[in-house]
Write a protein that holds these residues in place. Structure first.
Motif, PDB file in Angstrom:
ATOM      1  N   SER A  36       2.576  29.305  65.224  1.00 18.93           N
ATOM      2  CA  SER A  36       2.490  28.663  63.906  1.00 18.93           C
ATOM      3  C   SER A  36       3.765  28.812  63.107  1.00 18.93           C
ATOM      4  O   SER A  36       4.113  27.949  62.305  1.00 18.93           O
ATOM      5  CB  SER A  36       1.432  29.350  63.043  1.00 18.93           C
ATOM      6  OG  SER A  36       0.194  29.236  63.571  1.00 18.93           O
ATOM      7  N   GLY A  77       0.792  17.188  71.458  1.00 20.45           N
ATOM      8  CA  GLY A  77      -0.295  16.347  70.961  1.00 20.45           C
ATOM      9  C   GLY A  77      -0.348  16.325  69.441  1.00 20.45           C
ATOM     10  O   GLY A  77      -0.620  15.289  68.836  1.00 20.45           O
ATOM     11  N   PHE A 102      -5.998  24.398  64.397  1.00 22.07           N
ATOM     12  CA  PHE A 102      -6.108  22.947  64.163  1.00 22.07           C
ATOM     13  C   PHE A 102      -6.902  22.227  65.241  1.00 22.07           C
ATOM     14  O   PHE A 102      -7.281  21.060  65.066  1.00 22.07           O
ATOM     15  CB  PHE A 102      -4.715  22.323  64.064  1.00 22.07           C
ATOM     16  CG  PHE A 102      -3.949  22.295  65.362  1.00 22.07           C
ATOM     17  CD1 PHE A 102      -3.189  23.382  65.764  1.00 22.07           C
ATOM     18  CD2 PHE A 102      -3.972  21.184  66.197  1.00 22.07           C
ATOM     19  CE1 PHE A 102      -2.484  23.364  66.963  1.00 22.07           C
ATOM     20  CE2 PHE A 102      -3.271  21.145  67.390  1.00 22.07           C
ATOM     21  CZ  PHE A 102      -2.523  22.251  67.776  1.00 22.07           C
ATOM     22  N   ALA A 141      -7.588  22.744  80.059  1.00 20.51           N
ATOM     23  CA  ALA A 141      -6.581  23.771  80.342  1.00 20.51           C
ATOM     24  C   ALA A 141      -6.124  24.234  78.977  1.00 20.51           C
ATOM     25  O   ALA A 141      -6.109  23.437  78.032  1.00 20.51           O
ATOM     26  CB  ALA A 141      -5.413  23.162  81.095  1.00 20.51           C
TER      27      ALA A 141
HETATM   28  N1  F0G Z   1       0.277  25.995  67.409  1.00 22.62           N
HETATM   29  C1  F0G Z   1      -0.780  26.569  68.000  1.00 22.62           C
HETATM   30  C2  F0G Z   1      -1.416  27.719  67.315  1.00 22.62           C
HETATM   31  C3  F0G Z   1      -1.270  26.064  69.231  1.00 22.62           C
HETATM   32  O1  F0G Z   1      -2.331  26.647  69.800  1.00 22.62           O
HETATM   33  C4  F0G Z   1      -0.617  24.978  69.832  1.00 22.62           C
HETATM   34  C5  F0G Z   1      -1.088  24.452  71.120  1.00 22.62           C
HETATM   35  C6  F0G Z   1       0.475  24.422  69.168  1.00 22.62           C
HETATM   36  C7  F0G Z   1       0.889  24.945  67.965  1.00 22.62           C
HETATM   37  C8  F0G Z   1       1.200  23.254  69.695  1.00 22.62           C
HETATM   38  O2  F0G Z   1       0.467  22.087  69.546  1.00 22.62           O
HETATM   39  O3  F0G Z   1       0.329  21.479  71.945  1.00 22.62           O
HETATM   40  O4  F0G Z   1      -0.284  19.857  70.156  1.00 22.62           O
HETATM   41  O5  F0G Z   1       2.095  20.522  70.514  1.00 22.62           O
HETATM   42  N2  F0G Z   1      -2.007  24.957  71.808  1.00 22.62           N
HETATM   43  C9  F0G Z   1      -2.603  24.373  73.016  1.00 22.62           C
HETATM   44  C10 F0G Z   1      -3.793  25.171  73.498  1.00 22.62           C
HETATM   45  C11 F0G Z   1      -1.637  24.010  74.058  1.00 22.62           C
HETATM   46  O6  F0G Z   1      -4.110  25.133  74.703  1.00 22.62           O
HETATM   47  O7  F0G Z   1      -4.437  25.819  72.682  1.00 22.62           O
HETATM   48  P1  F0G Z   1       0.652  20.899  70.599  1.00 22.62           P
END
Ligand code: F0G
Length: 350
Positions: free
Chosen positions: A289, A189, A59, A82
């Protein structure tokens, strides 16, 4: 031709005549109806929003396309983030598209192989620090205060603006808001962005209702649920291994204003949901996910009644991102000599 994200939702985005309209095919992801779990979990209607179908497999591309377009508009030549992996893959891709220098700071040894491979392939400079995501974010915040490098973490308000378009798509496809929206929570976020999307659509008269926001952290990284910063977060879902979410208030606001909840799911619950999603629905999401489905299963087991309700689970990233978790949690291949009889016997066993 299908309009790109920056064009399609232009009136809801900070797009000006000076904003470059860039795209690598982000957004407009499938919203698929559950085939099996809808019945097993006694839901009225259950849908999965397949955010792994975005160009870099998560996403993050929705927010990154806006953040990078604005960075270019504002004459930046370098971006930094980061990341637990997906943000870095997305920043690296859009940075490459726009010929920017891309710096990504990741927790050493704690980012899934596919994500690391992506950032490397797109040509980003990868800095793997001997600490966790929270420390990496602290460092990049300081660096962007000192140097003319654009921060493209979700602290950058353009990221949230772009990510909110997923809510618009859900409403546009269903013709209404769902009753419940299940979503993983890491840095928080995305839940903040979805809630903003639903409320902006409502304010614009595009939808009457908003869903209850049901966010799920990993148990070993459940800062919001436990209402305390977690110094050493742990979970199999490395994407959400975050102990001090930057959009903490956005998440609790989404929960409270929508009448929803933020809860946690254990690693066992995450892996179970990850397998169910793949094996009963044909959807290979990455472990983080599956926290959305794990949350739905947890509430169902606790007696929540979702019959006559319409639910959407956000599947935030592709399972291909993290081949190690897939391989370490499944039956290994059966190795055989190249012998037809032995092969036939093995097949007829089942
Ligand atoms: N799912 C996936 C696949 C993610 O990569 C992330 C966050 C989340 C859920 C959670 O979303 O942080 O907006 O609450 N990934 C971040 C990254 C932190 O650095 O790729 P979130």
């Amino acid at each position: 031709m299908e309009l790109c994200l920056l064009e399609k939702y232009r009136e809801f985005l900070p797009v000006t005549s000076q904003t470059p309209i860039i795209t690598i095919g982000e957004a407009n992801t499938p919203l698929v109806r559950s085939h099996t779990l809808e019945h097993e979990l006694a839901c009225g209607e259950l849908y999965f929003k397949l955010e792994g179908c975005n160009p870099t497999g998560s996403f993050k591309d929705r927010g990154m396309v806006v953040a990078v377009a604005k960075a270019v508009e504002e004459k930046n030549t370098a971006i930094i983030c980061a990341s637990t992996g997906n943000t870095s893959a997305s920043a690296a891709a859009y940075g490459a598209l726009c010929n920017l220098k891309v710096f990504v700071v990741v927790p050493k040894g704690n980012i899934a192989m596919g994500k690391l491979a992506q950032a490397m392939a797109y040509g980003a400079k990868i800095l793997a620090i001997d600490d966790n995501f929270d420390k990496a974010l602290e460092f990049v915040r300081i660096i962007t205060q000192k140097h003319p490098i654009a921060l493209v973490n979700s602290l950058n308000p353009y990221r949230i603006e772009g990510q909110k378009t997923a809510s618009f798509e859900i409403v546009d496809v269903l013709g209404a808001a769902p009753d419940y929206l299940f979503i993983p929570v890491g840095n928080a976020g995305n839940i903040t962005a979805y809630w903003r999307g639903f409320t902006h659509y409502k304010q614009a008269g595009r939808v009457e209702d908003t869903p209850m926001m049901m966010g799920f952290e990993a148990e070993g990284a459940a800062a919001i649920v436990k209402d305390t910063i977690i110094g050493n977060p742990q979970t199999v879902a490395s994407a959400i291994r975050i102990g001090n979410p930057a959009s903490w208030i956005g998440a609790t606001t989404a929960r409270d204003e929508s009448g929803g909840t933020i809860d946690y799911v254990s690693d066992d619950e995450i892996i179970n949901a990850y397998h169910l999603l793949a094996r009963k629905e044909g959807i290979f999401g990455e472990p983080a996910s599956a926290a959305s489905l794990a949350g739905l299963i947890k509430l169902h087991n606790n007696g929540y009644d979702f019959s006559n309700k319409r639910l959407v689970c956000i599947i935030t990233g592709s399972g291909l991102k993290d081949p190690d978790t897939a391989i370490n949690n499944a039956v290994p291949p059966i190795e055989l000599p190249a012998d037809l009889n032995i092969l036939e016997k093995e097949i007829l066993k089942d």
